[in-house]
Design an enzyme around this catalytic site. Structure first.
Site, PDB file in Angstrom:
ATOM      1  N   SER A  57      22.818  -6.778 -28.583  1.00  0.00           N
ATOM      2  CA  SER A  57      23.928  -7.019 -29.788  1.00  0.00           C
ATOM      3  C   SER A  57      22.511  -6.239 -30.480  1.00  0.00           C
ATOM      4  CB  SER A  57      24.472  -8.811 -29.378  1.00  0.00           C
ATOM      5  OG  SER A  57      22.978  -9.052 -28.728  1.00  0.00           O
ATOM      6  N   GLY A  76      26.076  -8.335 -26.063  1.00  0.00           N
ATOM      7  CA  GLY A  76      25.939  -9.108 -24.433  1.00  0.00           C
ATOM      8  C   GLY A  76      25.347  -7.944 -22.868  1.00  0.00           C
ATOM      9  N   ASN A 133      19.451 -10.826 -22.258  1.00  0.00           N
ATOM     10  CA  ASN A 133      20.699 -10.704 -22.073  1.00  0.00           C
ATOM     11  C   ASN A 133      20.496 -11.063 -20.116  1.00  0.00           C
ATOM     12  OD1 ASN A 133      22.143 -11.240 -23.954  1.00  0.00           O
ATOM     13  ND2 ASN A 133      22.876  -9.113 -24.049  1.00  0.00           N
ATOM     14  N   ASP A 192      19.603 -16.570 -35.451  1.00  0.00           N
ATOM     15  CA  ASP A 192      19.844 -18.273 -34.730  1.00  0.00           C
ATOM     16  C   ASP A 192      18.478 -18.109 -33.473  1.00  0.00           C
ATOM     17  OD1 ASP A 192      20.258 -15.582 -33.563  1.00  0.00           O
ATOM     18  OD2 ASP A 192      21.830 -15.417 -32.633  1.00  0.00           O
ATOM     19  N   HIS A 210      18.730 -13.039 -32.717  1.00  0.00           N
ATOM     20  CA  HIS A 210      19.288 -12.083 -33.503  1.00  0.00           C
ATOM     21  C   HIS A 210      18.635 -11.925 -34.965  1.00  0.00           C
ATOM     22  CE1 HIS A 210      22.287 -12.954 -30.420  1.00  0.00           C
ATOM     23  NE2 HIS A 210      21.967 -11.381 -30.278  1.00  0.00           N
TER      24      HIS A 210
END
Length: 436
Positions: free
Chosen positions: A259, A288, A318, A409, A412
């Site tokens: 992502s 993801g 991930n 966040d 990202h």
């Protein structure tokens, strides 16, 4: 049982005294049971509540995007015992139904046995579920049930059985387990669970991925929030590549990743247009993705038929975040990707980036996992075909903290973060692009 699984269990079952205890251990029954037998908790990422009565409804998360979400649970009781618990959730990134032990359990005698339960799936068209068991202090592992659970929708009660060894890893401590069972969910759905028990003997059931080889085994992403768009996006990227080739403007640079790479098409779009669009850049980032998902995409043609000057690869956060994976296993997945890219793009220079920092503070657990991966993958560079670059310092504050002005966040990048990425990478990337 596989040889790998036997090895894990053999390391945990080490003495004849313990073996005798294992034979004597009774099955652990979680449902049916009196309400007081287990602390039953329902929750999402902001709050949890104990299911102490017949039902509970939680307030929605405060984030704007989640304010229309709902989460609740209810019980079916008979004869003073809870027979079943139903979980209802809507538009939630993550929700959980946890059965916590009031006293720590020793699950070591059961590692050769089975976690089994009945599942009634009323609705799971836009959601997914995972079965979870704790594996020590701060350790919880889950098995994705999206495929069998969706297949069971509308068919009434269906038996699910998983080898307890699915939740075992080297170094895991099953001697004091406070969470013998949980259902984690995402998206929207309604499922009920009943007849939950942990047996000391193996029963036929579902297979689980071999955690030692999962990162290097090609696979499509099967998370509930991805199954509707992941394969169509792969096909769109094949078409995007074909159009560039047909127009006589094949990509001179390709970005490959998850992502964070996909974000070049959103938060990083303006930076991309200024610096990489003129190179007919191709962004192959899928939210993801773990290493095995990128491997599947590469083997299904995403970089075939082109010969870019440079391919930029960043992947692995991930693997850490979804699975808490051993850094050596993640590094093995990245090495497998390096080899795949080199095989398919033999004339292309590969710029392997360190996994970006995540979490606010330097001691964040997942950031620490990523840093251990970075230490390993730095050794993949040969200075000729494969080049390693760590720009993480450019994304962090002087004290090592990660600011929300760069990653809102803490995972990202925003537009500022993509600008920092571009500028920190530019000296190395320009040299590679200019090299013959």
């Amino acid at each position: 049982m596989s040889a790998v699984r036997k090895t894990v269990l053999a390391a945990l079952l080490t003495t004849s005294v313990f073996s005798a205890q294992a034979q004597a251990a009774p099955d652990i029954t979680i449902l049916p049971a009196p309400a007081s037998a287990w602390r039953t908790v329902v929750g999402h990422w902001e709050t949890q509540a104990e299911l102490s009565g017949d039902s509970v409804v939680l307030p929605a998360p405060t984030a704007e995007y989640a304010r229309a979400s709902t989460l609740g649970a209810s019980t079916l009781s008979s004869g003073g015992k809870r027979e079943a618990v139903r979980l209802d959730w809507k538009n939630l990134w993550s929700a959980t139904l946890r059965f916590e032990s009031r006293q720590p359990l020793d699950l070591r005698p059961y590692l050769g046995g089975t976690l089994e339960f009945d599942l009634d799936v009323a609705d799971l068209g836009q959601g997914g579920v995972r079965a979870k068991v704790a594996c020590g202090d701060g350790c919880e592992r889950s098995v994705n049930l999206i495929a069998p659970a969706r297949a069971a929708a509308g068919k009434g009660w269906q038996r699910v059985a998983l080898p307890l060894s699915c939740f075992a890893r080297e170094g895991a401590d099953f001697s004091k387990v406070s969470l013998p069972f949980a259902l984690d969910s995402t998206g929207s759905g309604r499922v009920s669970v009943a007849n939950v028990r942990i047996t000391r003997e193996a029963r036929p059931g579902l297979a689980c991925p071999d955690y030692r080889t999962e990162s290097v085994t090609p696979a499509m992403l099967d998370e509930s929030w991805a199954v509707d768009w992941w394969l169509p996006r792969h096909k769109e990227k094949l078409e995007e590549k074909r159009k560039l080739i047909d127009a006589g403007t094949p990509p001179q640079i390709v970005f490959i990743g998850d992502s964070i790479t996909q974000g070049w098409e959103k938060e990083g779009r303006e930076v991309w247009q200024r610096h990489y669009a003129k190179l007919n850049g191709l962004a192959l980032g899928f939210g993801g993705d773990r290493t095995e998902n990128v491997l599947w995409r590469l083997q299904q043609g995403e970089i075939d038929g082109i010969a870019p000057n440079v391919a930029v690869l960043m992947i692995g956060t991930n693997n850490s975040g979804h699975r808490g994976e051993n850094p050596a296993t993640t590094a093995a997945g990245i090495k497998r990707l390096v080899d795949e890219i080199r095989q398919r793009l033999p004339q292309t220079k590969l710029l392997l980036l360190a996994i970006f920092p995540r979490g606010e503070k330097p001691d964040d657990g997942l950031r620490a996992l990523n840093e251990r991966v970075n230490t390993l993958i730095a050794g993949f560079a040969d200075g000729k075909h494969v080049h390693f670059l760590n720009i993480n310092a450019a994304l962090l504050n002087a004290d090592g903290t990660l600011g929300k002005d760069v990653m809102p966040d803490l995972l990202h990048p925003n537009d500022k973060g993509y600008g920092l990425w571009q500028r920190a990478m530019a000296p190395t990337l320009d040299k590679l692009l200019a090299a013959p």
